[in-house]
Design a protein around this motif. Structure first.
Motif, PDB file in Angstrom:
ATOM      1  N   MET A  39    -130.681 -24.352  28.028  1.00  0.00           N
ATOM      2  CA  MET A  39    -130.883 -23.268  29.005  1.00  0.00           C
ATOM      3  C   MET A  39    -130.680 -23.772  30.432  1.00  0.00           C
ATOM      4  O   MET A  39    -130.076 -23.081  31.263  1.00  0.00           O
ATOM      5  N   GLY A  40    -131.163 -24.973  30.718  1.00  0.00           N
ATOM      6  CA  GLY A  40    -130.965 -25.542  32.047  1.00  0.00           C
ATOM      7  C   GLY A  40    -129.496 -25.770  32.366  1.00  0.00           C
ATOM      8  O   GLY A  40    -129.038 -25.483  33.480  1.00  0.00           O
ATOM      9  N   ALA A  41    -128.752 -26.286  31.399  1.00  0.00           N
ATOM     10  CA  ALA A  41    -127.324 -26.539  31.613  1.00  0.00           C
ATOM     11  C   ALA A  41    -126.563 -25.235  31.845  1.00  0.00           C
ATOM     12  O   ALA A  41    -125.705 -25.156  32.738  1.00  0.00           O
ATOM     13  N   VAL A  42    -126.882 -24.202  31.078  1.00  0.00           N
ATOM     14  CA  VAL A  42    -126.209 -22.918  31.263  1.00  0.00           C
ATOM     15  C   VAL A  42    -126.591 -22.317  32.615  1.00  0.00           C
ATOM     16  O   VAL A  42    -125.734 -21.778  33.335  1.00  0.00           O
ATOM     17  N   ALA A  43    -127.869 -22.415  32.982  1.00  0.00           N
ATOM     18  CA  ALA A  43    -128.316 -21.871  34.273  1.00  0.00           C
ATOM     19  C   ALA A  43    -127.616 -22.578  35.431  1.00  0.00           C
ATOM     20  O   ALA A  43    -127.149 -21.931  36.382  1.00  0.00           O
ATOM     21  N   LEU A  44    -127.525 -23.903  35.364  1.00  0.00           N
ATOM     22  CA  LEU A  44    -126.817 -24.647  36.414  1.00  0.00           C
ATOM     23  C   LEU A  44    -125.335 -24.299  36.437  1.00  0.00           C
ATOM     24  O   LEU A  44    -124.732 -24.161  37.514  1.00  0.00           O
ATOM     25  N   GLY A  45    -124.746 -24.161  35.274  1.00  0.00           N
ATOM     26  CA  GLY A  45    -123.329 -23.789  35.198  1.00  0.00           C
ATOM     27  C   GLY A  45    -123.064 -22.433  35.813  1.00  0.00           C
ATOM     28  O   GLY A  45    -122.082 -22.244  36.548  1.00  0.00           O
ATOM     29  N   ILE A  46    -123.939 -21.482  35.540  1.00  0.00           N
ATOM     30  CA  ILE A  46    -123.771 -20.154  36.118  1.00  0.00           C
ATOM     31  C   ILE A  46    -124.019 -20.186  37.622  1.00  0.00           C
ATOM     32  O   ILE A  46    -123.297 -19.560  38.407  1.00  0.00           O
ATOM     33  N   TYR A  47    -125.029 -20.943  38.043  1.00  0.00           N
ATOM     34  CA  TYR A  47    -125.373 -21.002  39.466  1.00  0.00           C
ATOM     35  C   TYR A  47    -124.221 -21.594  40.293  1.00  0.00           C
ATOM     36  O   TYR A  47    -123.906 -21.111  41.374  1.00  0.00           O
ATOM     37  N   PHE A  48    -123.617 -22.660  39.786  1.00  0.00           N
ATOM     38  CA  PHE A  48    -122.555 -23.330  40.534  1.00  0.00           C
ATOM     39  C   PHE A  48    -121.157 -22.793  40.204  1.00  0.00           C
ATOM     40  O   PHE A  48    -120.154 -23.353  40.670  1.00  0.00           O
ATOM     41  N   LEU A  49    -121.070 -21.728  39.458  1.00  0.00           N
ATOM     42  CA  LEU A  49    -119.787 -21.133  39.121  1.00  0.00           C
ATOM     43  C   LEU A  49    -119.130 -20.555  40.370  1.00  0.00           C
ATOM     44  O   LEU A  49    -119.780 -19.912  41.182  1.00  0.00           O
ATOM     45  N   ASP A  50    -117.863 -20.815  40.506  1.00  0.00           N
ATOM     46  CA  ASP A  50    -117.125 -20.324  41.674  1.00  0.00           C
ATOM     47  C   ASP A  50    -116.691 -18.886  41.411  1.00  0.00           C
ATOM     48  O   ASP A  50    -115.540 -18.609  41.055  1.00  0.00           O
ATOM     49  N   ALA A  51    -117.657 -17.973  41.554  1.00  0.00           N
ATOM     50  CA  ALA A  51    -117.389 -16.555  41.310  1.00  0.00           C
ATOM     51  C   ALA A  51    -118.349 -15.736  42.166  1.00  0.00           C
ATOM     52  O   ALA A  51    -119.288 -16.271  42.757  1.00  0.00           O
ATOM     53  N   ASP A  52    -118.098 -14.447  42.217  1.00  0.00           N
ATOM     54  CA  ASP A  52    -118.969 -13.551  42.979  1.00  0.00           C
ATOM     55  C   ASP A  52    -120.365 -13.513  42.352  1.00  0.00           C
ATOM     56  O   ASP A  52    -120.559 -13.844  41.182  1.00  0.00           O
ATOM     57  N   ALA A  53    -121.335 -13.067  43.158  1.00  0.00           N
ATOM     58  CA  ALA A  53    -122.721 -13.007  42.692  1.00  0.00           C
ATOM     59  C   ALA A  53    -122.885 -12.053  41.511  1.00  0.00           C
ATOM     60  O   ALA A  53    -123.656 -12.325  40.596  1.00  0.00           O
ATOM     61  N   TRP A  54    -122.137 -10.940  41.523  1.00  0.00           N
ATOM     62  CA  TRP A  54    -122.285  -9.984  40.425  1.00  0.00           C
ATOM     63  C   TRP A  54    -121.766 -10.561  39.109  1.00  0.00           C
ATOM     64  O   TRP A  54    -122.300 -10.254  38.044  1.00  0.00           O
ATOM     65  N   VAL A  55    -120.748 -11.421  39.173  1.00  0.00           N
ATOM     66  CA  VAL A  55    -120.234 -12.066  37.961  1.00  0.00           C
ATOM     67  C   VAL A  55    -121.275 -13.049  37.422  1.00  0.00           C
ATOM     68  O   VAL A  55    -121.560 -13.086  36.217  1.00  0.00           O
ATOM     69  N   ARG A  56    -121.856 -13.835  38.326  1.00  0.00           N
ATOM     70  CA  ARG A  56    -122.899 -14.778  37.899  1.00  0.00           C
ATOM     71  C   ARG A  56    -124.107 -14.030  37.349  1.00  0.00           C
ATOM     72  O   ARG A  56    -124.703 -14.446  36.354  1.00  0.00           O
TER      73      ARG A  56
END
Length: 108
Positions: A39-56
Motif C-alpha cells: 500500500m505504501g509503494a502504491v501510494a508513493l507511486g500515485i503521489y509522485f506520478l507525473d499527472a494531473d491531480a484528478w488522475v492521481r
C-alpha cells in the motif's frame, strides 16, 4: 459385541478430524508487513506520478476500491469454506450415529 469396539473406533476418528488450523504469529506479521509495504509503494507511486491531480485521485480511489473488494472476497471465501466444513462435520456425525446404531445381526 463388535458394535462397541466400532463405536470406540468411530469416536477416535471424530476426535482427530476436529483439528483447527491456525497461522503462526510470524505468518500474520509477514502478511501485515507485506500489505503495508504494498500500500505504501502504491501510494508513493500515485503521489509522485507525473499527472494531473484528478488522475492521481482517480487512481487512489481505484486502489482503495480494489483493496476493499479483495478483503470482502477473502472473507466470503473463508465463510463459505467454514460453512462447508460445518456441513461436512454434521453429515459425518449423522453417518457415525447410523453406523453405531446398526446391528448387522438383527433379524429383518
Amino acid at each position: 459385541m463388535w458394535c462397541a469396539s466400532y463405536r470406540r473406533m468411530l469416536g477416535g476418528m471424530s476426535e482427530t478430524t476436529s483439528v483447527k488450523q491456525q497461522s503462526t504469529a510470524a505468518f500474520y506479521g509477514q502478511a501485515v508487513a507485506s500489505f503495508g509495504v504494498a500500500m505504501g509503494a502504491v501510494a508513493l507511486g500515485i503521489y509522485f506520478l507525473d499527472a494531473d491531480a484528478w488522475v492521481r485521485g482517480f487512481l487512489a480511489i481505484g486502489v482503495l476500491y480494489l483493496v476493499t473488494s479483495c478483503f470482502t472476497l477473502a472473507k466470503v471465501i473463508r465463510d463459505r469454506q467454514e460453512a462447508g466444513q460445518l456441513i461436512s462435520r454434521v453429515d459425518q456425525a449423522r453417518l457415525e450415529k447410523i453406523m453405531a446404531e446398526h446391528d448387522p445381526f438383527q433379524k429383518l
